[in-house]
Scaffold this motif. Sequence first.
Motif, mmCIF file in Angstrom:
data_model
loop_
_atom_site.group_PDB
_atom_site.id
_atom_site.type_symbol
_atom_site.label_atom_id
_atom_site.label_comp_id
_atom_site.label_asym_id
_atom_site.label_seq_id
_atom_site.Cartn_x
_atom_site.Cartn_y
_atom_site.Cartn_z
ATOM 1 N N GLU A 122 0.818 -1.205 0.000
ATOM 2 C CA GLU A 122 0.000 0.000 0.000
ATOM 3 C C GLU A 122 0.855 1.260 0.000
ATOM 4 O O GLU A 122 0.520 2.276 -0.621
ATOM 5 N N GLU A 125 2.626 1.720 -3.662
ATOM 6 C CA GLU A 125 1.759 2.322 -4.678
ATOM 7 C C GLU A 125 1.624 3.830 -4.455
ATOM 8 O O GLU A 125 1.721 4.633 -5.412
ATOM 9 N N ALA A 126 1.405 4.245 -3.233
ATOM 10 C CA ALA A 126 1.266 5.668 -2.940
ATOM 11 C C ALA A 126 2.593 6.400 -3.150
ATOM 12 O O ALA A 126 2.619 7.545 -3.632
ATOM 13 N N GLU A 129 3.206 7.098 -6.846
ATOM 14 C CA GLU A 129 2.412 8.230 -7.312
ATOM 15 C C GLU A 129 2.987 9.544 -6.797
ATOM 16 O O GLU A 129 3.046 10.546 -7.541
ATOM 17 N N GLU A 148 -4.999 9.320 -2.038
ATOM 18 C CA GLU A 148 -6.079 8.331 -2.072
ATOM 19 C C GLU A 148 -5.561 6.935 -2.393
ATOM 20 O O GLU A 148 -6.190 5.937 -2.032
ATOM 21 N N SER A 149 -4.453 6.882 -3.083
ATOM 22 C CA SER A 149 -3.893 5.574 -3.446
ATOM 23 C C SER A 149 -3.319 4.836 -2.237
ATOM 24 O O SER A 149 -3.045 3.631 -2.320
ATOM 25 N N GLU A 151 -4.040 3.078 0.618
ATOM 26 C CA GLU A 151 -5.228 2.411 1.170
ATOM 27 C C GLU A 151 -4.886 1.757 2.506
ATOM 28 O O GLU A 151 -3.776 1.246 2.708
#
Length: 234
Positions: A122, A125-126, A129, A148-149, A151
């Motif tokens: 998680e 991924e963030a 970005e 928002e990415s 999670e």
Amino acid sequence: MSEGLSALEVAEHQKRHKEAAEEQGHVAPSGRARAIQIVEALLLAVVTIAAAWCGFAAAQYGTDSRIAFAEAGQLRTDADSLLLTALEVQNLNQSTFNSWWTAYLLDDEAGMAFARETFRPELQEAFDEWFSGGGVENPNADSPFDLESYERPVVELGQEKMAEADRLQAEGIEQGITGDKYVRITVFLAGILFLVGISSQFTIRRVRYALITVSGVMLVVSISQMLILPNPLF
């Protein structure tokens, strides 16, 4: 020589004697006495059925209330455990990101590479970005944890369980209140049984009429209250 009783006086005397005998049980009741007995019997039957129903409903809602409280307690325990796990994961993610940031400030390529290898999915991924969006060069940019990415499914699951526990808690309270209302109606019905029971002990019809009338009014009130309460079968 005294005068004899007239035919009207004799008939009235016989009528009184018959009514007294009927009410004392010496002869089979008839007319009004029989009607009174029928009304009393009907009242007793209806009140007995209503009291049995209220007792069942009170017990059912009492059981449902206890089950709801137990389920709410278990859900709160599970939610607390999940939220504690989520906090530990959050601390781990922040620690690994801080390690990468420290290595970045020191221009330590090996340290940055090692820190990225320890990123959880998680955070990875963030972070991608955030990094591709120029977060490193922009001091006003959101951190990877604000995107928002990023999670946090464990947190969401814990919050869902906590919300469900709150719902069950409120439901259990409402069921307990409903059960108490049925208990109060049962006590009210017991008073009706008492009044109808003692009415048969009075030989004065007016007293019996009064007791039956009061009992009937109380029964109507009780049934009205029962009809507006939730049904334990539905």
